[in-house]
Design an enzyme around this catalytic site. Structure first.
Site, PDB file in Angstrom:
ATOM      1  CG  ASN A 398      -2.069   0.987   1.082  1.00  0.00           C
ATOM      2  OD1 ASN A 398      -1.924   2.045   0.483  1.00  0.00           O
ATOM      3  ND2 ASN A 398      -3.214   0.657   1.644  1.00  0.00           N
ATOM      4  CG  ASP A 399       1.776   2.877   3.688  1.00  0.00           C
ATOM      5  OD1 ASP A 399       0.729   3.516   3.465  1.00  0.00           O
ATOM      6  OD2 ASP A 399       1.958   2.204   4.723  1.00  0.00           O
ATOM      7  CB  ILE A 400       6.018   0.494  -0.912  1.00  0.00           C
ATOM      8  CG1 ILE A 400       5.197  -0.738  -1.302  1.00  0.00           C
ATOM      9  CG2 ILE A 400       6.560   0.370   0.502  1.00  0.00           C
ATOM     10  CD1 ILE A 400       6.014  -2.016  -1.348  1.00  0.00           C
ATOM     11  CE1 TYR A 438       1.171  -1.620  11.462  1.00  0.00           C
ATOM     12  CE2 TYR A 438       3.483  -1.094  11.235  1.00  0.00           C
ATOM     13  CZ  TYR A 438       2.442  -1.608  11.972  1.00  0.00           C
ATOM     14  OH  TYR A 438       2.684  -2.113  13.226  1.00  0.00           O
ATOM     15  CB  ALA A 439       1.949   5.198   6.500  1.00  0.00           C
TER      16      ALA A 439
END
Length: 471
Positions: A398-400, A438-439
């Site tokens: 997700n964040d990456i 997660y962020a």
């Protein structure tokens, strides 16, 4: 074993540890690197146990402790899942810190270890003890909190106390004051009080430090704690006058520090800002749950449609994330990769430096599934190829892959290097839901015109894709 032979064994073990680190720098040589490390550690343990400093009376205690440790290690190797490796690593770091604390206290109260020291030699030895216990206590408590966060026993949201930096500064000043007090104490009994105060402060600092670090930075935290554990081991080596422990600890400490720097650079963050904490939330929150309006409409896709896109593609890039680890989907990924390559499709993997929950997490999972090393590429190697990619398939990341890092200067992850999957002709994101990463940052990728969402458990969906590809 004579002292000279023990020294030679230590030198051989040191060389093997250095070769081990060199081997671990490349996936193709990592097996050899692991072998060097295991042989080196076996030599080091045998040279210590059979060396001149271990008496016959102490041998049964040491062998008993080794048997207990070996049993725990064998249990962990057999039953701990690959998805639990990040928290296991954090737990191992905590044990190194605890060992440094216990050895420091034991060394301080042992008359045979300190009774003959006088003057500057005594002061230096006490400084070694003080530093070893300090680093060990921070490592122990910080690693325990990291274990809790990584295993979801503690939320990923940073705990930001009012005036937290002043609290840390006050703790540092008290530790320095206790250090001066400790050095000047006339006896062991008198020195125990400042040592105990420092230990409590160090334990609280370790807890506060990691609690203040958000979920997005946990891979860096694991690497940082790895470095701390190395310095704790080096300090223990100074306490015990053990050259091998000093060298080994320095190798671990320095390599962990370098890795932390590399990972911070990959996230466009500096190390001090990570330690200061405050970035990242508990994660897993859908936009609707927070009251925020969705950025657009998502386009769902079925497993059969996904298989059809993959079948007709010439170039495919797969981006794995923590969701792949949770679903244990790496073997299904390998089967799909193998089938597509047999059909002439160019399949490669794009790995972000901080994908997963610890450094190299995705590489380990893919290696376990026997994905060829030569098609597993780092972010810098593959990012420029997305415009020529027919299908970019994101599995549980997700964040990456969040374009907000480049497109939204106000985003908390602005400037963080990401895998540019949205530049492919079609991107497919596999997720259980629309929850944030997660962020705790929403991802505009989900709403882009060329993106499709394949909802469901990653392994179940990939098994369906594989069955469709075979028909």
């Amino acid at each position: 074993m004579p002292a000279t032979l023990s020294t030679v064994a230590y030198v051989g073990a040191t060389i093997l540890f250095i070769l081990s680190l060199g081997g671990l720098s490349n996936p193709e040589s990592s097996r050899r690197g692991n072998l060097y490390g295991m042989v080196g550690m076996a030599i080091a343990v045998l040279a210590t146990v059979l060396g001149p400093n271990v008496t016959t009376a102490g041998l049964p205690w040491i062998l008993g402790a080794m048997a207990v440790g070996a049993a725990i290690g064998l249990y962990a190797a057999r039953f701990v899942k690959m998805t639990q490796m990040p928290e296991l690593v954090a737990l191992m770091h905590s044990l190194v810190g605890l060992a440094a604390v216990l050895i420091g206290y034991a060394n301080y109260i042992d008359p045979a270890a300190t009774g003959h020291l006088q003057g500057a030699e005594k002061t230096i030895h006490e400084l070694e003890i003080y530093a070893g216990i300090l680093i060990g206590a921070v490592t122990f408590s910080g690693s325990i909190i990291a274990f809790g966060k990584l295993s979801a026993k503690i939320g990923g949201k940073p705990m930001l106390l009012p005036g937290r930096h002043w609290i840390n500064l006050l703790g540092l000043l008290v530790v320095l004051w206790c250090g001066g007090w400790f050095i000047q104490t006339p006896s062991v009994d008198a020195g125990m009080k400042p040592l105990a105060i420092m230990t409590v402060i160090a334990l609280l600092f370790g807890i506060h430090m990691v609690m203040a670090i958000g979920g997005a930075d946990m891979p860096v935290v694991v690497s940082m704690l790895n470095s701390y554990s190395g310095w704790a081991a080096a300090a223990t080596g100074f306490m015990l006058s053990n050259d091998l422990l000093i060298v080994t600890g320095a190798l671990v400490g320095s390599s962990g520090a370098i890795l932390s720097y590399i990972m911070c650079r990959a996230m466009n963050r500096n190390f001090i800002s990570v330690i200061a904490g405050g970035f990242g939330t508990g994660g897993g929150t859908a936009p609707a749950a927070t009251g925020a309006q969705p950025a657009g409409e998502v386009a769902p896709i079925s497993a059969a449609e996904t298989a059809e896109l993959l079948r007709n593609a010439k170039n495919v890039i797969i981006v794995p994330g923590y969701g792949m680890a949770v679903a244990q989907a790496q073997h299904a990924v390998f089967e799909i990769t193998k089938l597509l390559r047999e059909k002439g499709v160019n399949v490669r993997f794009g790995i972000h430096p901080v994908a997963g929950r610890m450094p190299g997490h995705m590489n380990v999972l893919l290696a376990e599934a026997k994905v060829p090393y030569d098609i597993v590429m780092e972010m810098d190697e593959i990012n420029q190829d997305f415009p020529d990619t027919d299908v970019a398939m994101v599995i549980g990341a997700n964040d990456i892959v969040n374009p907000a890092a480049q497109e939204d200067p106000a985003s908390p992850i602005a400037g963080m290097p990401v895998l540019e999957v949205w530049k492919g002709k079609t991107s497919i994101v596999m997720k259980r839901s629309m929850a944030s990463g997660y962020a705790g940052v929403d991802n505009p990728l989900f709403y882009k015109d060329n993106n499709r969402m394949l909802f469901g458990d990653a392994k179940k969906m990939l098994d369906e894709v594989l069955m469709s590809l075979k028909t």
